[in-house]
Write a protein that holds these residues in place. Structure first.
Motif, PDB file in Angstrom:
ATOM      1  N   ALA A   1     -10.015  -5.553 -19.099  1.00 16.49           N
ATOM      2  CA  ALA A   1     -10.402  -6.624 -20.023  1.00 16.49           C
ATOM      3  C   ALA A   1      -9.164  -7.298 -20.606  1.00 16.49           C
ATOM      4  O   ALA A   1      -8.193  -6.639 -20.971  1.00 16.49           O
ATOM      5  CB  ALA A   1     -11.275  -6.064 -21.136  1.00 16.49           C
ATOM      6  N   GLY A   2      -9.201  -8.619 -20.667  1.00 11.90           N
ATOM      7  CA  GLY A   2      -8.135  -9.384 -21.294  1.00 11.90           C
ATOM      8  C   GLY A   2      -6.934  -9.645 -20.403  1.00 11.90           C
ATOM      9  O   GLY A   2      -6.000 -10.327 -20.818  1.00 11.90           O
TER      10      GLY A   2
ATOM     11  N   PRO B   1     -14.350  -9.138 -21.698  1.00  5.90           N
ATOM     12  CA  PRO B   1     -14.502  -7.830 -22.348  1.00  5.90           C
ATOM     13  C   PRO B   1     -15.458  -6.949 -21.547  1.00  5.90           C
ATOM     14  O   PRO B   1     -16.451  -7.436 -20.986  1.00  5.90           O
ATOM     15  CB  PRO B   1     -15.066  -8.186 -23.716  1.00  5.90           C
ATOM     16  CG  PRO B   1     -14.637  -9.596 -23.961  1.00  5.90           C
ATOM     17  CD  PRO B   1     -14.655 -10.257 -22.633  1.00  5.90           C
ATOM     18  N   GLY B   2     -15.137  -5.693 -21.492  1.00  7.57           N
ATOM     19  CA  GLY B   2     -16.010  -4.754 -20.785  1.00  7.57           C
ATOM     20  C   GLY B   2     -15.850  -4.796 -19.273  1.00  7.57           C
ATOM     21  O   GLY B   2     -16.705  -4.276 -18.564  1.00  7.57           O
TER      22      GLY B   2
ATOM     23  N   TYR C   1     -13.446 -18.180 -27.856  1.00  8.70           N
ATOM     24  CA  TYR C   1     -13.799 -17.187 -26.825  1.00  8.70           C
ATOM     25  C   TYR C   1     -13.468 -17.739 -25.434  1.00  8.70           C
ATOM     26  O   TYR C   1     -12.869 -17.068 -24.584  1.00  8.70           O
ATOM     27  CB  TYR C   1     -15.282 -16.852 -26.933  1.00  8.70           C
ATOM     28  CG  TYR C   1     -15.769 -15.841 -25.918  1.00  8.70           C
ATOM     29  CD1 TYR C   1     -15.594 -14.479 -26.127  1.00  8.70           C
ATOM     30  CD2 TYR C   1     -16.423 -16.259 -24.756  1.00  8.70           C
ATOM     31  CE1 TYR C   1     -16.053 -13.555 -25.201  1.00  8.70           C
ATOM     32  CE2 TYR C   1     -16.887 -15.348 -23.831  1.00  8.70           C
ATOM     33  CZ  TYR C   1     -16.694 -13.994 -24.056  1.00  8.70           C
ATOM     34  OH  TYR C   1     -17.141 -13.088 -23.145  1.00  8.70           O
TER      35      TYR C   1
ATOM     36  N   GLY D   1     -21.041  -4.211 -19.751  1.00 10.51           N
ATOM     37  CA  GLY D   1     -19.871  -4.948 -19.302  1.00 10.51           C
ATOM     38  C   GLY D   1     -19.970  -5.299 -17.818  1.00 10.51           C
ATOM     39  O   GLY D   1     -21.060  -5.311 -17.235  1.00 10.51           O
TER      40      GLY D   1
ATOM     41  N   SER E   1      -9.996  -0.072 -16.997  1.00  9.72           N
ATOM     42  CA  SER E   1     -10.354  -1.214 -17.841  1.00  9.72           C
ATOM     43  C   SER E   1      -9.320  -2.311 -17.658  1.00  9.72           C
ATOM     44  O   SER E   1      -8.118  -2.088 -17.808  1.00  9.72           O
ATOM     45  CB  SER E   1     -10.409  -0.799 -19.315  1.00  9.72           C
ATOM     46  OG  SER E   1     -10.610  -1.935 -20.139  1.00  9.72           O
TER      47      SER E   1
ATOM     48  N   TYR F   1     -10.646 -16.188 -22.923  1.00 11.41           N
ATOM     49  CA  TYR F   1     -11.050 -15.454 -21.730  1.00 11.41           C
ATOM     50  C   TYR F   1     -11.246 -16.323 -20.490  1.00 11.41           C
ATOM     51  O   TYR F   1     -11.658 -15.819 -19.451  1.00 11.41           O
ATOM     52  CB  TYR F   1     -12.341 -14.652 -22.018  1.00 11.41           C
ATOM     53  CG  TYR F   1     -12.091 -13.481 -22.925  1.00 11.41           C
ATOM     54  CD1 TYR F   1     -11.450 -12.342 -22.444  1.00 11.41           C
ATOM     55  CD2 TYR F   1     -12.483 -13.529 -24.263  1.00 11.41           C
ATOM     56  CE1 TYR F   1     -11.220 -11.263 -23.287  1.00 11.41           C
ATOM     57  CE2 TYR F   1     -12.247 -12.456 -25.115  1.00 11.41           C
ATOM     58  CZ  TYR F   1     -11.605 -11.329 -24.614  1.00 11.41           C
ATOM     59  OH  TYR F   1     -11.361 -10.279 -25.444  1.00 11.41           O
TER      60      TYR F   1
END
Length: 521
Positions: free
Chosen positions: A68-69, A58-59, A48, A134, A66, A52
């Motif tokens: 995320a990532g 995420p979120g 994780y 999030g 969005s 990240y």
């Protein structure tokens, strides 16, 4: 006595009980926890973190986008793209128009917004626990008010609105007075309304549609604001002012003064306090302040006026004329340079006049001049020795009188040392004799007599200076009565060669008795 035999005892050293099923299960579970689950959790956490650590969690959302990532560079790119695609459709009274955020004076600071996202998820709690909702961020906006103000003007015109007109001060020549043209309210869209329309779309990064009604647009400068301004400008028209130009005193007309007065754009220090001109710092608390123009004297226009009225005082410099020989020696000076005159310190005087008018002071001034130096106009006289009419040896002195070019030149050998001097010879009907002669006498001054062309009338010329007689009564001499030594026929001499007095003195001092004088055409 015989001992009584003891009965044998049974000694229990230890008993191993078989484990119960519950304990057996607990042991297995502990082993699974230690050797399986915990390593998996650590591995999952590591994965994780690895996934990240440099990406949005995420979120994570910026507005409704969005992200995320995404790594930071990808996030910046995504924000720029979404910002460019976000539009606002405005329903104007005459119909809708779709505009991008940039046109409305708003843009997304993609770099700063991305930094804010990554700064937040660096904290351990936020990194490991994104929460049920999030991470949500609002984009950081760049407000470009001048663009929005321009858009408001453009859209007002495009959709049938009317711009407000500020009150203006103007000069009415028919009554020689400054007047105020009244302000007129407009109807259209305001920059603040455009900001409100664009703000929600920009913060959510989502295109929206809004209704926008025209409102009354108030002028920035009203008639009341300019009342005192026009009064001040009219007072400036009547300030006492006189400028001495030589023997004359000059005063500008009212119309002339009016052309000097300009109204400078308002600035932060020039305001109206409830309609009274003043400075921001001294406006009473709660007073309504409005930027107003200030009447000022354009000193460049005053300078133009001073330059115009001062023209009679100015004279151009007159260059001197002289000739040099090939050795660089001056052989003839036709006239000396004459200094000119130009106006002095006109700019400073214009500024003084401007300050006096601005402050209502009486001013009496005088235009002065300063000299303008003059130079010599020089030429070099270098005759070809092969063309000379007299072949003198060495540095022998001789005088060349050219009746074609109307010039007299003194030579030493083949080198000119005096002249060429402009000279006037005899009229066609009283010609100067041609030939090779020599100076036979020198007289510094003499009264000359002779007959005029009619053969009867006698002329008498006293004090003829610097005379070199070379043939009979014919001589080279100064002619103080002439100012022009060109040769029109009607100005020819009685036969002598007339020279400017200064040059005749130079020639007289240089020549000797016997110096050859060659007269030719």
């Amino acid at each position: 006595m015989p001992e009584t035999p003891r009965s044998p005892r049974l000694q229990v050293v230890g008993v191993v009980q078989p484990p119960s099923p519950r304990r057996r299960a607990a042991g297995i579970g502990l082993k699974v926890l230690v050797f399986v689950i915990l390593p998996l959790m650590v591995l999952t956490a590591a994965l994780y973190v690895m996934q990240y650590w440099s990406r949005a969690l995420p979120g994570t959302y910026v507005g409704n986008l969005s992200v995320a990532g995404l790594n930071q560079a990808e996030l910046v790119s995504a924000l720029e793209k979404e910002s460019a695609n976000t539009t606002v459709t405005i329903n104007f009274p005459d119909g809708p128009q779709t505009l991008d955020l940039g046109t409305l004076g708003l843009s997304i600071d993609a770099q700063a917004s991305a930094k804010a996202v990554f700064a937040d998820h660096r904290t351990v709690s936020n990194f490991l626990n994104p929460g049920s909702e999030g991470h949500r961020f609002l984009p950081i906006l760049i407000d470009e008010a001048p663009i929005r103000e321009k858009a408001a003007h453009t859209l007002t015109g495009m959709h049938g609105g009317k711009e407000p007109q500020n009150a203006q001060v103007y000069y009415e020549a028919s009554i020689q007075e400054f007047q105020v043209a009244p302000d007129i309210a407009g109807l259209g869209v305001t920059p603040s309304a455009l900001f409100d329309a664009a703000k929600d779309a920009a913060l959510q990064l989502s295109s929206t549609t809004v209704d926008l009604a025209f409102v009354e647009l108030a002028p920035a400068i009203t008639s009341a604001d300019l009342g005192k301004v026009s009064q001040r400008a009219n007072a400036m028209l009547h300030t006492d002012l006189a400028v001495q130009v030589g023997r004359h005193s000059k005063t500008p007309s009212t119309d002339q003064r009016a052309s000097w007065i300009t109204f400078e754009p308002a600035n932060a220090d020039t305001v109206s306090c409830n309609g009274t001109p003043g400075a921001t710092a001294v406006c009473p608390q709660g007073a309504q302040t409005t930027a107003v123009p200030t009447p000022k004297v354009d000193t460049s226009a005053v300078q133009d006026w001073l330059t115009e009225i001062g023209k009679p005082l100015e004279t151009p410099p007159i260059p001197g004329i002289r000739i040099k020989n090939v050795l660089g020696n001056v052989t003839w000076e036709g006239k000396d340079p004459v200094e000119g005159a130009q106006l002095a310190e006109v700019k400073a005087l214009a500024e003084n006049i401007g300050n006096a008018i601005d402050t209502g002071q009486t001013i009496e001034a005088e235009l002065s001049t300063e000299p303008v130096s003059s130079l010599w106009e020089e030429s070099t006289f270098e005759p070809d020795p092969a063309t000379l009419v007299y072949k003198a040896s060495g540095s022998k002195k001789w005088i060349d009188v050219n009746l074609t070019t109307n010039q007299t030149t003194a030579y030493e050998g083949a080198t000119p040392v005096i002249g060429p001097i402009p000279s006037v010879h005899g009229r066609p009907w009283r010609p100067t004799p041609v030939g090779n002669f020599s100076v036979r006498s020198k007289i510094s001054s003499q009264t000359m007599r002779g007959l005029e062309d009619d053969g009867e009338t006698e002329y008498v010329t006293p004090g003829v200076p610097w005379i070199l007689y070379f043939y009979g009564d014919y001589a080279l001499h100064g002619a103080y009565w002439r100012s022009n030594f060109t040769y029109p026929v009607y100005l020819g001499s009685h036969g002598c060669v007339n020279l400017p007095v200064k040059d005749s003195k130079t020639l007289y001092d240089w020549a000797s008795i016997g110096t050859p004088v060659i007269v030719h055409r």
